[in-house]
Design an enzyme around this catalytic site. Structure first.
Site, PDB file in Angstrom:
ATOM      1  N   CYS A  48      -0.284  35.743  17.140  1.00  9.21           N
ATOM      2  CA  CYS A  48      -0.839  36.523  16.041  1.00  9.21           C
ATOM      3  C   CYS A  48       0.298  37.285  15.349  1.00  9.21           C
ATOM      4  O   CYS A  48       1.071  37.985  16.015  1.00  9.21           O
ATOM      5  CB  CYS A  48      -1.878  37.497  16.578  1.00  9.21           C
ATOM      6  SG  CYS A  48      -2.542  38.589  15.308  1.00  9.21           S
ATOM      7  N   CYS A  51      -0.416  41.265  15.992  1.00 10.23           N
ATOM      8  CA  CYS A  51      -0.297  41.980  17.272  1.00 10.23           C
ATOM      9  C   CYS A  51       0.477  41.211  18.327  1.00 10.23           C
ATOM     10  O   CYS A  51       0.729  41.736  19.406  1.00 10.23           O
ATOM     11  CB  CYS A  51      -1.691  42.317  17.802  1.00 10.23           C
ATOM     12  SG  CYS A  51      -2.590  40.863  18.354  1.00 10.23           S
ATOM     13  N   CYS A  97      -8.517  37.377  15.249  1.00 10.11           N
ATOM     14  CA  CYS A  97      -7.789  37.639  16.487  1.00 10.11           C
ATOM     15  C   CYS A  97      -8.631  38.580  17.349  1.00 10.11           C
ATOM     16  O   CYS A  97      -9.090  39.621  16.883  1.00 10.11           O
ATOM     17  CB  CYS A  97      -6.447  38.269  16.167  1.00 10.11           C
ATOM     18  SG  CYS A  97      -5.572  38.864  17.633  1.00 10.11           S
ATOM     19  N   CYS A 100      -6.622  42.234  17.704  1.00  9.48           N
ATOM     20  CA  CYS A 100      -6.441  43.193  16.605  1.00  9.48           C
ATOM     21  C   CYS A 100      -7.458  43.000  15.494  1.00  9.48           C
ATOM     22  O   CYS A 100      -7.397  43.692  14.476  1.00  9.48           O
ATOM     23  CB  CYS A 100      -5.020  43.119  16.055  1.00  9.48           C
ATOM     24  SG  CYS A 100      -4.656  41.643  15.091  1.00  9.48           S
ATOM     25  N   CYS A 120      -9.072  26.178  11.053  1.00  9.44           N
ATOM     26  CA  CYS A 120      -8.264  26.095   9.834  1.00  9.44           C
ATOM     27  C   CYS A 120      -7.651  27.485   9.618  1.00  9.44           C
ATOM     28  O   CYS A 120      -8.346  28.422   9.245  1.00  9.44           O
ATOM     29  CB  CYS A 120      -9.188  25.693   8.694  1.00  9.44           C
ATOM     30  SG  CYS A 120      -8.358  25.486   7.127  1.00  9.44           S
TER      31      CYS A 120
HETATM   32 ZN   LIG Z   1      -3.869  39.977  16.554  1.00  9.72          ZN
END
Ligand SMILES: [Zn+2]
Length: 132
Positions: A48, A51, A97, A100, A120
């Site tokens: 990510c 984070c 995510c 976060c 996607c």
């Molecule tokens: Zn994240």
């Protein structure tokens, strides 16, 4: 399971580039075929960009031709959250995510075997680290 990362809007703006902020925090979408990872075939892990949590492995990445990085599955259970998204006059599944709550992209039921799923994902939401 995961400890949430909660930052203020100001902290996110400091941490992220304007493009990352737009995608992750405002649920933006990068233009097709413009993302830096769309054509990436290297082996490694996609984290990510907000984070640093591991989200997708190169093992599940495939070329969907859609113009965005596409995966058949996240790296593990609980790595991402899925929500119903009815914006823009469409019913879609938004992928965020789990750590976060950053917007990653959307999930479509037209992927290849074994899952039949297509995650996607915007390149701007991801930070790729090649395998050592
Ligand atoms: Zn994240």
């Amino acid at each position: 399971m995961t400890d949430k990362l909660n930052l203020t809007d100001e902290q996110w703006r400091e941490k992220l580039s304007p493009e990352q902020y737009h995608v992750l925090r405002e649920a933006g979408t990068e233009r097709a075929f413009t993302g830096k990872y769309e054509k990436n075939k290297a082996e490694g892990m996609y984290y990510c960009a907000g984070c640093g949590a591991p989200l997708f492995s190169s093992e599940s990445k495939y070329n969907s031709g859609s113009g965005w990085p596409s995966y058949t599955a996240p790296v593990g259970e609980g790595a991402v959250d899925e929500h119903c998204d009815v914006s823009h006059g469409m019913i879609r599944t938004e992928v965020t995510c789990a750590k976060c709550d950053g917007h990653l992209g959307h999930l479509f039921p037209d992927g290849p075997a074994p899952t039949g799923l297509r995650y996607c994902i915007n390149s701007a939401s991801l930070d790729f680290k090649p395998e050592e």
